[in-house]
Design a protein around this motif. Structure first.
Motif, PDB file in Angstrom:
ATOM      1  N   HIS A 343      29.932  72.434  35.450  1.00 47.41           N
ATOM      2  CA  HIS A 343      28.957  71.759  36.316  1.00 47.41           C
ATOM      3  C   HIS A 343      27.591  71.596  35.654  1.00 47.41           C
ATOM      4  CE1 HIS A 343      28.318  75.998  36.692  1.00 47.41           C
ATOM      5  NE2 HIS A 343      27.362  75.899  37.591  1.00 47.41           N
ATOM      6  N   VAL A 344      27.340  72.341  34.580  1.00 50.62           N
ATOM      7  CA  VAL A 344      26.074  72.153  33.861  1.00 50.62           C
ATOM      8  C   VAL A 344      26.317  71.605  32.447  1.00 50.62           C
ATOM      9  CG1 VAL A 344      24.643  73.753  35.181  1.00 50.62           C
ATOM     10  CG2 VAL A 344      26.062  74.632  33.297  1.00 50.62           C
ATOM     11  N   THR A 345      27.450  70.926  32.279  1.00 48.96           N
ATOM     12  CA  THR A 345      27.736  70.272  31.000  1.00 48.96           C
ATOM     13  C   THR A 345      27.953  68.783  31.262  1.00 48.96           C
ATOM     14  OG1 THR A 345      30.160  70.363  31.082  1.00 48.96           O
ATOM     15  CG2 THR A 345      29.034  72.329  30.267  1.00 48.96           C
ATOM     16  N   SER A 448      12.546  81.532  14.435  1.00 49.86           N
ATOM     17  CA  SER A 448      12.032  80.261  14.967  1.00 49.86           C
ATOM     18  C   SER A 448      13.145  79.390  15.546  1.00 49.86           C
ATOM     19  CB  SER A 448      11.262  79.504  13.897  1.00 49.86           C
ATOM     20  OG  SER A 448      12.154  78.969  12.963  1.00 49.86           O
ATOM     21  N   SER A 449      14.337  79.926  15.697  1.00 50.54           N
ATOM     22  CA  SER A 449      15.425  79.158  16.312  1.00 50.54           C
ATOM     23  C   SER A 449      15.026  78.689  17.709  1.00 50.54           C
ATOM     24  CB  SER A 449      16.683  80.025  16.440  1.00 50.54           C
ATOM     25  OG  SER A 449      17.150  80.385  15.169  1.00 50.54           O
ATOM     26  N   TRP A 450      15.456  77.477  18.032  1.00 50.31           N
ATOM     27  CA  TRP A 450      15.191  76.902  19.356  1.00 50.31           C
ATOM     28  C   TRP A 450      16.385  77.243  20.245  1.00 50.31           C
ATOM     29  CZ3 TRP A 450      16.746  73.415  23.118  1.00 50.31           C
ATOM     30  CH2 TRP A 450      15.736  72.818  23.916  1.00 50.31           C
ATOM     31  N   LEU A 451      16.278  78.377  20.934  1.00 51.08           N
ATOM     32  CA  LEU A 451      17.417  78.806  21.760  1.00 51.08           C
ATOM     33  C   LEU A 451      17.286  78.201  23.153  1.00 51.08           C
ATOM     34  CD1 LEU A 451      17.305  82.268  20.242  1.00 51.08           C
ATOM     35  CD2 LEU A 451      19.482  81.118  20.621  1.00 51.08           C
ATOM     36  N   PRO A 452      18.289  77.454  23.578  1.00 53.44           N
ATOM     37  CA  PRO A 452      18.140  76.657  24.796  1.00 53.44           C
ATOM     38  C   PRO A 452      17.806  77.445  26.062  1.00 53.44           C
ATOM     39  CG  PRO A 452      20.095  76.002  23.585  1.00 53.44           C
ATOM     40  CD  PRO A 452      19.572  77.219  22.902  1.00 53.44           C
ATOM     41  N   ILE A 453      18.385  78.630  26.225  1.00 54.86           N
ATOM     42  CA  ILE A 453      18.101  79.377  27.463  1.00 54.86           C
ATOM     43  C   ILE A 453      16.671  79.920  27.403  1.00 54.86           C
ATOM     44  CG2 ILE A 453      18.845  81.286  28.948  1.00 54.86           C
ATOM     45  CD1 ILE A 453      20.942  79.020  28.732  1.00 54.86           C
ATOM     46  N   GLN A 454      16.290  80.438  26.248  1.00 60.10           N
ATOM     47  CA  GLN A 454      14.915  80.908  26.070  1.00 60.10           C
ATOM     48  C   GLN A 454      13.927  79.777  26.382  1.00 60.10           C
ATOM     49  OE1 GLN A 454      17.348  82.445  24.648  1.00 60.10           O
ATOM     50  NE2 GLN A 454      16.749  84.275  23.540  1.00 60.10           N
ATOM     51  N   GLY A 459       9.745  77.230  29.983  1.00 57.87           N
ATOM     52  CA  GLY A 459       9.226  76.062  30.688  1.00 57.87           C
ATOM     53  C   GLY A 459       9.218  74.791  29.852  1.00 57.87           C
ATOM     54  N   ASN A 460      10.067  74.749  28.815  1.00 59.58           N
ATOM     55  CA  ASN A 460      10.038  73.585  27.923  1.00 59.58           C
ATOM     56  C   ASN A 460      11.192  72.615  28.152  1.00 59.58           C
ATOM     57  OD1 ASN A 460       7.790  74.736  26.712  1.00 59.58           O
ATOM     58  ND2 ASN A 460       9.038  75.897  25.267  1.00 59.58           N
ATOM     59  N   CYS A 461      11.924  72.754  29.243  1.00 60.56           N
ATOM     60  CA  CYS A 461      13.116  71.915  29.438  1.00 60.56           C
ATOM     61  C   CYS A 461      13.108  71.223  30.801  1.00 60.56           C
ATOM     62  CB  CYS A 461      14.380  72.752  29.259  1.00 60.56           C
ATOM     63  SG  CYS A 461      14.523  73.470  27.628  1.00 60.56           S
ATOM     64  N   GLY A 462      12.000  70.616  31.128  1.00 59.13           N
ATOM     65  CA  GLY A 462      11.978  69.753  32.306  1.00 59.13           C
ATOM     66  C   GLY A 462      11.576  70.410  33.608  1.00 59.13           C
ATOM     67  N   GLY A 463      11.652  71.722  33.689  1.00 59.37           N
ATOM     68  CA  GLY A 463      11.252  72.393  34.934  1.00 59.37           C
ATOM     69  C   GLY A 463      12.080  73.622  35.185  1.00 59.37           C
ATOM     70  N   PRO A 464      11.753  74.344  36.258  1.00 60.62           N
ATOM     71  CA  PRO A 464      12.381  75.650  36.464  1.00 60.62           C
ATOM     72  C   PRO A 464      13.760  75.610  37.136  1.00 60.62           C
ATOM     73  CG  PRO A 464      10.658  75.294  38.099  1.00 60.62           C
ATOM     74  CD  PRO A 464      10.667  74.087  37.220  1.00 60.62           C
ATOM     75  N   THR A 465      14.120  74.508  37.791  1.00 61.66           N
ATOM     76  CA  THR A 465      15.383  74.537  38.539  1.00 61.66           C
ATOM     77  C   THR A 465      16.511  73.915  37.720  1.00 61.66           C
ATOM     78  OG1 THR A 465      15.158  72.355  39.546  1.00 61.66           O
ATOM     79  CG2 THR A 465      14.065  74.207  40.677  1.00 61.66           C
ATOM     80  N   ILE A 466      17.729  74.197  38.154  1.00 65.05           N
ATOM     81  CA  ILE A 466      18.884  73.638  37.445  1.00 65.05           C
ATOM     82  C   ILE A 466      18.844  72.092  37.475  1.00 65.05           C
ATOM     83  CG2 ILE A 466      21.419  73.456  37.457  1.00 65.05           C
ATOM     84  CD1 ILE A 466      20.699  76.151  36.439  1.00 65.05           C
ATOM     85  N   PRO A 467      18.589  71.452  38.615  1.00 61.58           N
ATOM     86  CA  PRO A 467      18.502  69.978  38.583  1.00 61.58           C
ATOM     87  C   PRO A 467      17.420  69.461  37.629  1.00 61.58           C
ATOM     88  CG  PRO A 467      18.699  70.744  40.851  1.00 61.58           C
ATOM     89  CD  PRO A 467      18.527  71.963  40.003  1.00 61.58           C
ATOM     90  N   ASP A 468      16.297  70.166  37.517  1.00 61.59           N
ATOM     91  CA  ASP A 468      15.261  69.762  36.555  1.00 61.59           C
ATOM     92  C   ASP A 468      15.830  69.741  35.137  1.00 61.59           C
ATOM     93  OD1 ASP A 468      13.324  69.727  38.524  1.00 61.59           O
ATOM     94  OD2 ASP A 468      12.602  71.763  38.099  1.00 61.59           O
ATOM     95  N   VAL A 469      16.540  70.827  34.814  1.00 56.89           N
ATOM     96  CA  VAL A 469      17.065  70.951  33.451  1.00 56.89           C
ATOM     97  C   VAL A 469      18.140  69.898  33.201  1.00 56.89           C
ATOM     98  CG1 VAL A 469      18.264  72.479  31.837  1.00 56.89           C
ATOM     99  CG2 VAL A 469      16.490  73.410  33.331  1.00 56.89           C
ATOM    100  N   LEU A 470      18.998  69.660  34.188  1.00 57.65           N
ATOM    101  CA  LEU A 470      20.064  68.667  33.999  1.00 57.65           C
ATOM    102  C   LEU A 470      19.467  67.261  33.840  1.00 57.65           C
ATOM    103  CD1 LEU A 470      22.879  69.893  36.419  1.00 57.65           C
ATOM    104  CD2 LEU A 470      22.474  70.486  34.030  1.00 57.65           C
ATOM    105  N   ALA A 471      18.364  67.004  34.528  1.00 57.27           N
ATOM    106  CA  ALA A 471      17.698  65.708  34.367  1.00 57.27           C
ATOM    107  C   ALA A 471      17.116  65.594  32.958  1.00 57.27           C
ATOM    108  CB  ALA A 471      16.596  65.544  35.414  1.00 57.27           C
TER     109      ALA A 471
END
Lengths: 505, 90, 121
Positions: A343-345, A448-454, A459-471
């Motif tokens: 659901h998150v892929t 310096s790896s860009w780890l997606p969950i980190q 706060g670098n992936c669109g916002g704090p909620t799952i829909p924000d991140v999926l957008a």
């Protein structure tokens, strides 16, 4: 004047790789080629480089042009004949989604990497070979986009592949692999991609993948795949030549090369875990199991290769026994991952049917029934109760391979493997001894790896909620989640039921 | 365990004379048929002779044309105008 | 072993992208339920250091709550480890006070609950 005899390929190759090069005099050679010494590799005689295919540019263009003509004829025919309706099942398209988002952008990264080495190695033989490979990789990226674009007209999850590659959590697995290789020096890049990936591991990616496409009615993908793979044979040759060349040039190169082989074998093994899941679970009609492919292409072929390289003192890559042992497990573990995170892929997942599970029991008699079938039974029960199982949160990633920390202890499939390092007062977590060793060798690099969950928490992936991140990932509303009941599923059913429908509109 | 020299070719008409030539010139060859592809294994050394391929094909064949049907291989390669050799022998 | 780099000031080009101060005052905490292998990996949660330890069962529920074993957990009998060491947490005190730091791994074992049908699922 007597007619000149036509040159043989050895002679032509000698002219290309010896006659056309020169020592610079206005500028120092070290200034012209600043990158080929800092890694500590010692080269005493560049002229010892030999490409056994002895492919000159005229032949290269001729063969590549012919391959392209054939490929595009098939792609056209596939589109004209509505080939998408003749695949085995629409579940199969998820294999293409994984390929286009996870592999094709890496073909482009390989193109960039080989363009760099093709400029910066001072020997003309390897430079020519790298330039040819750079063009090949660009061709692969283009042909894959063109082929799969036809499926994009009908199916979800394909359209934003370029953005997805840079942002999506599981796609950081292949991305970080190539970022790591491309930020290394030219020789490490050659060992990473040319040797460890192309020679030791690429067969496991392309041969079963494309044979799978052939078996599942996807004529266009078979054709781009094997067309690409015919270039891979040249790349494999470059990979084995580079390792022999480095080991023959100077004994001091051996320990450096061994470390690179160890590192890139393990990184490649982790990356190819995604292929294991595709082979064992995502192909509606199966070609062979991951375990069988590993036996053929690593144990047997890799065994022959490393036996040959023993004469230089090079050993089998560290932890190869762990990798072979893990073959009994990784496809099940990783498909479990996709099932609960779909659901998150940008991919669909589904419950394997009984026949499929019996096939898995047969192929994995030591592990499937004992450890993995019970998981599917629980999830099946939950599906029947209308509570399809999803993992409702963010999870822990390995700091090196960037896969979720899902793998188990080498001797205990009921215990997750946790490894940890401290560096400058901070914790770093790893899924395996192999990934921990890679970090410990160069912590300054991996911090310096860009780890997606980190990055989500920062706060670098669109916002704090799952829909924000999926957008932010640019997923469409119907790209992921359960296959059954999805738009892809409904479209497929409509095609299968459309026997009396008028075609002209 | 023997080291395995191996070649994987397209499963098509263009590759068939090459495959037949390999089977003729390497009597101990083993064949693995896969959808779309065929893998041929020989212990230690696998040889493709231009002359044999030309005999099967009934016309001229340049060993570099192998690039049109090649999927994968294993072994140290040596190629010239008359022969392609994949070998672990030294 | 240090990175072999073409420049001497490699570190200037390579900032750490995973430092506690980048998390807006939260700790990134990993929470893992032993012997429940159907969950793909430990969960990660951003928690402020004053979070009481007693809030962790609720945090865990957001992910692990879908498992049939979860509602059977007797939290007074749960065994905990923090970064590999056994601990006896005080539920009333904060996680920060009890040694949890950025990227700490908290594992919990639920005696008698060994997954679906006792198969570590």
């Amino acid at each position: 004047m007597a007619p000149t005899k036509k040159m043989g390929i050895k002679q032509k190759y000698a002219h290309l790789t010896r006659g056309l090069d020169w020592e610079t005099t206005y500028e120092k050679m070290d200034d012209v080629f600043p990158y080929d010494k800092f890694e500590g590799i010692k080269i005493t005689d560049w002229s010892k480089w030999e490409d056994p295919f002895r492919l000159t540019m005229d032949s290269y263009w001729k063969f590549q042009a012919e391959k392209e003509r054939k490929l595009y004829a098939v792609i056209d025919a596939f589109a004209q004949n509505n080939g998408q309706t003749n695949i085995s099942d629409a579940r199969y398209v998820n294999v293409l989604k994984l390929f286009l988002t996870g592999i094709s952008p890496e073909e482009y990264q390989a193109h960039r990497g080989f363009a760099f080495t093709g400029r910066h190695l001072r020997g003309v033989g390897p430079r020519v070979a790298c330039q040819q490979q750079s063009l090949d990789e660009l061709r692969h990226f283009q042909t894959q986009c063109h082929t799969i674009s036809h499926f994009n007209k009908f199916f979800n999850g394909l359209s934003e592949f370029r953005t997805m590659h840079d942002r999506v959590f599981y796609l950081s697995v292949p991305k970080s692999f190539f970022d790591d290789a491309r930020t290394a020096g030219p020789f490490e890049f050659m060992i990473a991609i040319g040797f460890a990936f192309e020679y030791v591991l690429t067969n496991l990616l392309f041969v079963p993948f494309m044979s799978g496409a052939a078996y599942n009615g996807d004529m266009s993908t078979v054709t781009f795949g094997f067309s690409a793979q015919s270039d891979e044979s040249r790349h494999m040759t470059l990979g084995i030549e580079v390792i022999k060349f480095l080991l023959e040039q100077h004994p001091d190169n051996l320990p450096i090369v061994q470390e690179w082989v160890d590192k890139w074998f393990w990184r490649g093994f982790r990356l190819l875990g995604l292929v294991s899941m595709m082979m064992d679970y995502m192909l509606p009609k199966k070609v062979m199991s991951w375990k069988e492919a590993w036996e053929i292409y690593f144990v047997e072929a890799g065994g022959s290769l490393f036996k040959d390289l023993e004469r230089y003192g090079l050993k089998m890559p560290k932890y190869h026994e762990q990798a072979t042992e893990a073959c009994e497990h990784i496809s099940h573990q990783l498909y479990g991952l996709l099932y609960q995170l779909s659901h998150v892929t940008g991919l669909h997942a589904w419950m394997p049917d009984d026949e499929h599970m019996d096939w898995l029991s047969e192929k994995y008699p030591n592990t499937f029934d004992k450890y993995y079938r019970p998981r599917f039974e629980l999830w099946k029960q939950q599906e029947a109760e209308g509570k399809r199982f999803y993992y409702n949160g963010l999870l822990q990633l390995c700091h090196t391979c960037q896969l979720p920390m899902t793998f188990t202890e080498p001797d205990d499939p009921t215990t997750t493997c946790f490894r940890e390092s401290e560096y400058e007062g901070q914790h770093y977590h790893f899924c395996s001894d192999g990934c921990k060793d890679i970090f410990d060798r160069e912590p300054e690099k991996y911090i310096s790896s860009w780890l997606p969950i980190q990055q989500i928490f920062q706060g670098n992936c669109g916002g704090p909620t799952i829909p924000d991140v999926l957008a932010y990932y640019m997923f469409g509303p119907n790209d992921g989640g359960e296959y059954v009941g999805s738009e892809d599923n409904k479209l497929w059913e409509s095609w299968k039921n459309a026997t009396t429908k008028e075609a002209a509109e | 365990m023997a080291q395995i020299a191996s070649i994987t070719l397209y499963q098509n008409d263009e590759a068939r004379p090459v495959m037949e030539a390999i089977l003729q010139d390497n009597p101990t060859a083993r064949v693995l048929n896969m959808p779309g592809a065929v893998k041929i294994d020989v212990d230690d050394e696998l040889v493709i002779n231009r002359a044999t391929v030309e005999e099967k094909l009934g016309s001229e064949w340049d060993p570099q044309q192998i690039h049109m049907v090649l999927i994968s291989m294993a072994g140290n390669l040596d190629e010239d105008d008359d022969q392609i050799k994949l070998s672990w022998k030294h | 072993m240090p990175v072999k780099a073409i420049v001497d000031n490699y570190k200037d080009f390579n900032p750490n992208r995973d430092l506690p101060e980048q998390y807006h005052g939260n700790l990134m905490v990993y929470l893992y339920w032993n012997k429940h292998m159907s969950f793909v990996a430990a969960m990660a949660a951003p928690l402020p250091p004053p979070t009481p330890f007693g809030a962790l069962p609720e945090v865990a529920k957001s992910v692990y709550g879908t498992h049939p074993d979860f509602e059977k957990i007797d939290w007074s009998k749960v065994e905990w480890t923090l970064d590999g060491n056994p601990i006896t947490p005080d539920f009333a005190k904060s996680i920060g006070e009890q040694g949890v730091r950025h990227k700490s791994l908290i594992r919990f074992t639920t005696p008698g609950l060994d997954g679906f049908e006792g198969k570590y699922v």
